[in-house]
Design a protein around this motif. Structure first.
Motif, mmCIF file in Angstrom:
data_model
loop_
_atom_site.group_PDB
_atom_site.id
_atom_site.type_symbol
_atom_site.label_atom_id
_atom_site.label_comp_id
_atom_site.label_asym_id
_atom_site.label_seq_id
_atom_site.Cartn_x
_atom_site.Cartn_y
_atom_site.Cartn_z
ATOM 1 N N SER A 220 0.938 -1.400 -0.022
ATOM 2 C CA SER A 220 0.038 0.233 -0.053
ATOM 3 C C SER A 220 0.792 1.286 -0.085
ATOM 4 O O SER A 220 0.583 2.266 -0.831
ATOM 5 N N ILE A 221 1.903 1.203 0.862
ATOM 6 C CA ILE A 221 2.840 2.411 0.738
ATOM 7 C C ILE A 221 3.498 2.479 -0.665
ATOM 8 O O ILE A 221 3.645 3.786 -1.051
ATOM 9 N N ALA A 222 4.094 1.390 -1.362
ATOM 10 C CA ALA A 222 4.569 1.649 -2.556
ATOM 11 C C ALA A 222 3.396 2.329 -3.545
ATOM 12 O O ALA A 222 3.481 3.051 -4.524
ATOM 13 N N ALA A 223 2.080 1.644 -3.762
ATOM 14 C CA ALA A 223 0.839 1.960 -4.529
ATOM 15 C C ALA A 223 0.602 3.567 -4.255
ATOM 16 O O ALA A 223 0.213 4.181 -5.131
ATOM 17 N N THR A 224 0.542 4.025 -2.933
ATOM 18 C CA THR A 224 0.276 5.335 -2.456
ATOM 19 C C THR A 224 1.268 6.187 -3.126
ATOM 20 O O THR A 224 0.891 7.435 -3.848
ATOM 21 N N ILE A 225 2.606 5.996 -3.219
ATOM 22 C CA ILE A 225 3.406 6.865 -3.710
ATOM 23 C C ILE A 225 3.563 6.972 -4.997
ATOM 24 O O ILE A 225 3.330 8.003 -5.916
ATOM 25 N N ILE A 226 3.457 5.712 -5.876
ATOM 26 C CA ILE A 226 3.232 5.666 -7.148
ATOM 27 C C ILE A 226 2.085 6.262 -7.883
ATOM 28 O O ILE A 226 2.032 7.177 -8.803
ATOM 29 N N SER A 227 0.693 6.095 -7.026
ATOM 30 C CA SER A 227 -0.433 6.652 -7.645
ATOM 31 C C SER A 227 -0.635 8.138 -7.502
ATOM 32 O O SER A 227 -1.326 8.915 -8.330
ATOM 33 N N THR A 228 0.092 8.763 -6.274
ATOM 34 C CA THR A 228 0.075 10.031 -6.169
ATOM 35 C C THR A 228 1.060 10.963 -7.095
ATOM 36 O O THR A 228 0.581 11.824 -7.732
ATOM 37 N N VAL A 229 2.148 10.144 -7.493
ATOM 38 C CA VAL A 229 3.088 10.888 -8.724
ATOM 39 C C VAL A 229 2.272 10.890 -9.761
ATOM 40 O O VAL A 229 2.317 11.740 -10.422
ATOM 41 N N VAL A 230 1.728 9.778 -10.202
ATOM 42 C CA VAL A 230 0.839 9.720 -11.412
ATOM 43 C C VAL A 230 -0.205 10.854 -11.369
ATOM 44 O O VAL A 230 -0.623 11.356 -12.447
ATOM 45 N N ALA A 231 -1.117 10.953 -10.387
ATOM 46 C CA ALA A 231 -1.892 11.970 -10.249
ATOM 47 C C ALA A 231 -1.497 13.352 -10.411
ATOM 48 O O ALA A 231 -2.095 14.011 -11.005
ATOM 49 N N LEU A 232 -0.460 13.858 -9.566
ATOM 50 C CA LEU A 232 -0.074 15.136 -9.837
ATOM 51 C C LEU A 232 0.452 15.363 -11.081
ATOM 52 O O LEU A 232 0.295 16.686 -11.783
ATOM 53 N N LEU A 233 1.258 14.280 -11.846
ATOM 54 C CA LEU A 233 1.538 14.613 -13.101
ATOM 55 C C LEU A 233 0.295 14.711 -14.237
ATOM 56 O O LEU A 233 0.490 15.420 -15.165
ATOM 57 N N SER A 234 -0.621 13.868 -13.830
ATOM 58 C CA SER A 234 -1.734 13.881 -15.108
ATOM 59 C C SER A 234 -2.818 15.043 -14.720
ATOM 60 O O SER A 234 -3.722 15.266 -15.512
ATOM 61 N N VAL A 235 -2.911 15.325 -13.290
ATOM 62 C CA VAL A 235 -3.857 16.234 -12.830
ATOM 63 C C VAL A 235 -3.358 17.389 -12.153
ATOM 64 O O VAL A 235 -3.305 17.384 -10.844
ATOM 65 N N PRO A 236 -2.646 18.210 -12.876
ATOM 66 C CA PRO A 236 -1.974 19.484 -12.007
ATOM 67 C C PRO A 236 -2.799 20.365 -11.595
ATOM 68 O O PRO A 236 -2.567 21.212 -10.387
ATOM 69 N N ASN A 237 -4.102 20.415 -11.918
ATOM 70 C CA ASN A 237 -5.152 21.453 -11.441
ATOM 71 C C ASN A 237 -5.494 21.164 -10.081
ATOM 72 O O ASN A 237 -6.093 20.213 -9.844
ATOM 73 N N SER A 238 -5.111 22.139 -9.352
ATOM 74 C CA SER A 238 -5.386 21.748 -7.824
ATOM 75 C C SER A 238 -7.045 21.729 -7.515
ATOM 76 O O SER A 238 -7.379 20.992 -6.362
ATOM 77 N N SER A 239 -7.983 22.429 -8.438
ATOM 78 C CA SER A 239 -9.227 22.251 -8.140
ATOM 79 C C SER A 239 -9.848 20.785 -8.106
ATOM 80 O O SER A 239 -10.793 20.330 -7.669
ATOM 81 N N ALA A 240 -9.146 19.801 -9.023
ATOM 82 C CA ALA A 240 -9.562 18.649 -9.163
ATOM 83 C C ALA A 240 -9.243 18.035 -7.855
ATOM 84 O O ALA A 240 -9.742 16.714 -7.725
ATOM 85 N N TRP A 241 -8.542 18.271 -7.096
ATOM 86 C CA TRP A 241 -8.094 17.328 -5.765
ATOM 87 C C TRP A 241 -8.860 17.788 -4.526
ATOM 88 O O TRP A 241 -8.747 17.325 -3.569
ATOM 89 N N LYS A 242 -10.017 18.944 -4.867
ATOM 90 C CA LYS A 242 -10.765 19.341 -3.835
ATOM 91 C C LYS A 242 -11.866 18.407 -3.713
ATOM 92 O O LYS A 242 -12.666 18.186 -4.737
ATOM 93 N N ILE A 243 -12.138 17.763 -2.522
ATOM 94 C CA ILE A 243 -13.307 16.788 -2.612
ATOM 95 C C ILE A 243 -14.127 17.010 -1.250
ATOM 96 O O ILE A 243 -13.761 17.608 -0.161
ATOM 97 N N GLY A 244 -15.368 17.522 -1.683
ATOM 98 C CA GLY A 244 -16.278 17.919 -0.793
ATOM 99 C C GLY A 244 -17.330 16.747 -0.081
ATOM 100 O O GLY A 244 -16.828 15.734 -0.121
ATOM 101 N N LEU A 245 -18.145 17.272 0.613
ATOM 102 C CA LEU A 245 -18.868 16.278 1.296
ATOM 103 C C LEU A 245 -20.185 15.670 0.363
ATOM 104 O O LEU A 245 -21.188 16.071 0.625
ATOM 105 N N ASN A 246 -19.738 14.769 -0.475
ATOM 106 C CA ASN A 246 -20.616 14.367 -1.465
ATOM 107 C C ASN A 246 -20.203 12.972 -1.632
ATOM 108 O O ASN A 246 -19.675 12.178 -1.028
ATOM 109 N N LEU A 247 -20.697 12.424 -2.954
ATOM 110 C CA LEU A 247 -20.636 10.981 -3.354
ATOM 111 C C LEU A 247 -19.146 10.605 -3.592
ATOM 112 O O LEU A 247 -18.751 9.321 -3.085
#
Length: 364
Positions: A220-247
């Protein structure tokens, strides 16, 4: 004598694995609903792994003091990191595919996992393969049939059986192919091959280091690091990282706890107990579960291509399972009919012990 029926060995794994398959399909349906509301799949994977790792870390550290385990070597850490890379890549491909198709297609192609797992197990000499054996031939033919069914699922969508008027449409191979559907099918096929490879590597690691919690934590630690790096590179827009109280928040937390945490621990326990081929044989249940969930919650349509392909894959699957069951019966019969060489040394040892006892009693 054959082994007697055991609740822990025979009944509990079946119930737990079936329950886990139901939870997995529920989480995929929830993810699909969240993406329809605008949640990015890369951000979802990074958050879900982070939630699972955050919960698992204190649990593993606390329970590790209560257990006697072999030392954690550098080799095990490297293999666990490789396991995390394979699992994370599989998850990324899977969620991208579901984003462009549906959980129904994903669950249908998931029937390939037992065939892929068997072929990899033969390659790595975890399964026996004899040309003149009916059980081995059944497993090989079943694997080939399953792959053929997956190609039908990928390249033939067909009319929707939920809309009666669609049955009047021409059923042409090229006309029934949706580009996004075909691409999703190819990505899902690669995804499930990596899933099979994940299980094979997991079996190998657990033989050297039989601790599911620590293994899942490192993965899980390795997967967390890899998935975070991939997400930061593919989704640089900070607004996409904001999660509200929704689904989206419900989907992330549920997937992190029940999928990335509990699900991975359950699968690791079952793989160590029963083997990779046994665990993956329950994957065809996903198609039944996903159809009901998709129709009820996502208003999905069920296509003729899915039914034909799933039927072909299921036939191949049960060929593999029949071959596996026949092989186990042949091994049991061979053990009963052949003289036991393992028990031979016990008789002289017992006699030696009796002689030693008599000498001891005489001296006393």
């Amino acid at each position: 004598m054959t082994r007697r029926w055991s609740f822990y060995m025979d009944f509990l794994p079946v119930v737990v694995i079936i329950g886990n398959e139901c939870i997995d399909m529920g989480l995929l349906t929830l993810f699909k609903a969240a993406t329809l509301q605008g949640m990015n799949n890369h951000v979802f994977i990074a958050y879900a792994y982070a939630v699972g790792t955050s919960v698992l870390l204190p649990v593993t550290l606390f329970t590790r003091r209560l257990r006697v385990l072999p030392p954690l070597s550098f080799s095990i850490i490297c293999k666990s990191m490789l396991l995390g890379a394979i699992g994370c890549t599989s998850q990324i491909l899977g969620y991208i595919s579901i984003n462009y198709s549906s959980p129904t297609l994903a669950s249908a192609i998931a029937n390939l996992v037992p065939a892929f797992t068997f072929m990899l197990a033969v390659t790595f000499r975890m399964e026996k393969l004899a040309v003149k054996s009916r059980s081995s031939n059944a497993k090989v033919i079943g694997s080939i049939v399953s792959i053929a069914g997956a190609f039908v699922l990928t390249f033939y969508k067909g009319p929707s059986i939920m809309n009666p008027s669609s049955l009047l449409q021409p059923i042409g191979f090229l006309k029934s192919v949706d580009s996004s559907w075909a691409i999703s099918g190819i990505l899902l096929t690669i995804d499930y091959f990596l899933v099979s490879l994940f299980y094979i590597l997991q079996v190998h690691i657990l033989k050297e280091f039989p601790d599911e919690l620590t293994l899942v934590l490192l993965y899980s630690i390795a997967a967390t690091i890899i998935s975070t790096v991939v997400a930061l590179l593919s989704v640089p827009n900070s607004s996409a990282w904001k999660i509200g109280l929704n689904l989206s928040l419900i989907s992330i937390v549920s997937s992190g706890i029940f999928g990335k945490l509990i699900g991975n621990i359950v699968y690791a326990w079952a793989v160590r107990l029963k083997g990779a081929v046994y665990v993956t044989s329950f994957k065809p249940l996903q198609i039944v579960i996903s159809v009901y969930l998709g129709v009820i919650f996502l208003a999905d349509s069920l296509y003729v291509g899915s039914i034909i392909g799933a039927t072909i894959v299921s036939i191949g699957l049960y060929g593999v399972l029949w071959g596996k069951a026949s092989e186990e019966i042949e091994e049991d019969i061979g053990i009963l009919e052949s003289p036991s060489t393992e028990n031979a040394p016990l008789l002289p040892s017992y006699r030696t012990y009796q002689t030693f006892e008599k000498k001891t009693d005489g001296n006393v």
